[in-house]
Scaffold this active site. Structure first.
Site, PDB file in Angstrom:
ATOM      1  CG  HIS A 100      10.777   5.144   9.912  1.00  0.00           C
ATOM      2  ND1 HIS A 100      11.187   6.060   9.073  1.00  0.00           N
ATOM      3  CD2 HIS A 100      10.133   3.938   9.336  1.00  0.00           C
ATOM      4  CE1 HIS A 100      10.427   5.647   7.918  1.00  0.00           C
ATOM      5  NE2 HIS A 100       9.975   4.525   7.962  1.00  0.00           N
TER       6      HIS A 100
ATOM      7  CG  HIS B  53       6.703   3.799  10.230  1.00  0.00           C
ATOM      8  ND1 HIS B  53       5.632   4.030   9.173  1.00  0.00           N
ATOM      9  CD2 HIS B  53       6.324   2.488  10.476  1.00  0.00           C
ATOM     10  CE1 HIS B  53       5.076   2.916   8.745  1.00  0.00           C
ATOM     11  NE2 HIS B  53       5.416   1.882   9.341  1.00  0.00           N
TER      12      HIS B  53
ATOM     13  NE  ARG C 163       4.355   9.671   4.478  1.00  0.00           N
ATOM     14  CZ  ARG C 163       5.083  10.412   3.959  1.00  0.00           C
ATOM     15  NH1 ARG C 163       4.844  11.777   3.627  1.00  0.00           N
ATOM     16  NH2 ARG C 163       6.171   9.935   3.320  1.00  0.00           N
TER      17      ARG C 163
ATOM     18  CD  GLU D  51       0.315   4.186   4.702  1.00  0.00           C
ATOM     19  OE1 GLU D  51      -0.427   4.730   5.377  1.00  0.00           O
ATOM     20  OE2 GLU D  51       1.495   4.303   4.806  1.00  0.00           O
TER      21      GLU D  51
ATOM     22  CD  GLU E 130       0.191  -6.725   3.130  1.00  0.00           C
ATOM     23  OE1 GLU E 130       1.461  -7.252   3.355  1.00  0.00           O
ATOM     24  OE2 GLU E 130       0.174  -5.467   2.842  1.00  0.00           O
TER      25      GLU E 130
ATOM     26  CG  ASP F  75      -0.059  -0.161   2.497  1.00  0.00           C
ATOM     27  OD1 ASP F  75       1.222  -0.286   2.486  1.00  0.00           O
ATOM     28  OD2 ASP F  75      -0.562  -0.419   3.464  1.00  0.00           O
TER      29      ASP F  75
END
Ligand code: UD1
Ligand code: UDP
Length: 373
Positions: A242, A209, A211, A132, A118, A96
């Site tokens: 990250h 991590h 967003r 995503e 996936e 994604d």
């Protein structure tokens, strides 16, 4: 020779596509073409090294603190060039990310079939996970073959109108990758990690991590981690940070120098799996770790408000705890204080597969290409 292009941009895509590339390499009549967009530079290089893979193309698109607009536009031009030159029989994309979506869009513009690994994970919330959820839906709209990891994902796709005969439940190749790597015993290169003794201290592995959590939610999550180590003197937190600057800033400003918090650079996949194996529990917002943890029998507290991976929650291995400081500390305390609560989350059945997803994906891709070709 059937030419199968695999577009790989970020660390999780590299981990989940590596077993498919390896399977294609040993399949007669098929040839992988590994197109690394390098949306993640070092983190993808680390994964390819673990699996001893070399990209056929390296588009090298990463720039520090890149925006979604920059990534999207750089991907379009560079992917166009490769796909026009190579004219693969099919393009496989995974998951994604923006590389996933742009890989499928560029293939579509050139009328090349697309296989989505996936496929079918959904929260049905446009901004969570961001971007995503929409990357995944747009990829579904384009794909010709949909490799669903589970029955839940298959049903979501069919419910949205994807023809049944285009959807295949194959498991998630993350389990293929995990089993490949879990069998290796690789030493930690970091001295602090090498000296961890799970019989003396309880290790909590932490990653974050997403967003949609940048800004305030991140501060709230980091405060929770600090409170947990202050409350429990037998706990060590190991946090591979990250490299996104929007993650580094709050992590370092709140956790740097705190006793029994070890902040380290991202670990290569072998070392990260080793860390998961010696951990008592995991606190994360990661997608992939929700899929891996049930195989290792490690409870996960998920710092998100919603998950597109309900199977692990249903199996009992993952609990969604959000990003609020108080709630994270409370849920973690429950697992640290109560053996019964902890044992309930130690699940050893993995809903995401048996380690043979790549075999199935390659077989179905070959059958499809021999039909359409
Ligand atoms: C990306 C994906 C996200 C996925 C995550 C996995 C998008 C929009 N986001 O998020 O879906 O869950 O990867 O980790 O596709 N950086 C480095 N070195 C690296 C990797 C990243 O320095 O090896 C830094 C760079 O400053 C880069 C920044 O991290 O600009 C952000 O990378 P990006 O791929 O845009 O977003 P992620 O937050 O990593
Ligand atoms: N991972 C890793 N090293 C680390 C942290 C994570 O190899 O330091 C692996 C982890 O085992 C999982 C994948 O990276 O397979 C998850 O990546 P991430 O959380 O960045 O992305 P997501 O899965 O959330 O998209």
């Amino acid at each position: 020779m059937l030419k199968v292009a695999l577009v790989v941009g970020t660390r999780p895509e590299a981990i989940k596509m590596a077993p498919i590339v390896l399977t294609l390499k040993r399949t007669r009549g098929m040839k992988p073409l590994l197109v690394l967009t390098a949306q993640h530079r070092r983190m993808c290089d680390d994964v390819l090294e673990v699996f001893k893979l070399q990209p056929d193309y390296d588009l090298d698109i990463m720039k520090p603190n890149q925006s979604l607009f920059e990534v999207t536009s750089r991907l379009a031009r560079r992917l166009e060039r490769v796909l026009r030159t190579e004219e693969p029989d099919i393009v496989l994309v995974q998951g994604d990310t923006t590389s996933t979506f742009m890989g499928s869009l560029c293939a579509y513009y050139l009328r090349i079939p697309v296989g989505h690994v996936e496929a079918g994970l959904r929260t049905y919330q446009k901004y969570s996970p961001f971007p995503e959820e929409i990357n995944r839906k747009l990829t579904t709209a384009i794909a010709d073959l949909h490799f669903a990891p589970t029955e839940v994902a298959r049903k979501a796709l069919v419910h949205e109108g994807v023809p049944r005969e285009h959807v295949f439940v194959v498991g998630n190749p993350v389990i293929d990758a995990l089993l490949h790597v879990a069998a290796m015993d690789y030493p930690f290169t970091n001295r602090k990690l090498a000296s961890l003794d799970p019989d003396e201290m309880r290790v909590i592995a932490v990653t974050a991590h997403r967003r949609e959590s940048h800004g305030k939610p991140f501060v709230s999550m980091m405060r929770a981690i600090r409170q947990i180590v202050r409350k429990y003197r037998d706990v060590v937190v190991v946090f591979p940070v990250h490299p996104n600057p929007n993650v580094r800033r709050p992590v370092h400003s709140i956790l740097h120098g705190v006793e029994r918090i070890v902040l380290v650079e991202p670990l290569d996949y072998r070392q990260f799996v080793k860390l998961l194996k010696l951990s008592y529990l995991i606190i994360t917002d990661s997608g992939g770790i929700q899929e891996e943890a049930p195989s290792l029998g490690k409870p996960v507290l998920l710092m998100r408000n919603v998950t597109e991976r309900p199977e692990a929650v249903k199996a009992g291995a993952v609990k969604v705890v959000g990003t609020d400081t108080g709630t994270i500390v409370e849920e973690c305390s429950r697992l640290l204080d109560s053996q019964a609560a902890y044992r309930k989350m130690v699940v050893r059945r993995n809903p995401y597969g048996d380690g043979r997803a790549s075999e199935r994906i390659v077989k179905i891709t070959r059958q499809y290409l021999s039909r359409v070709g």
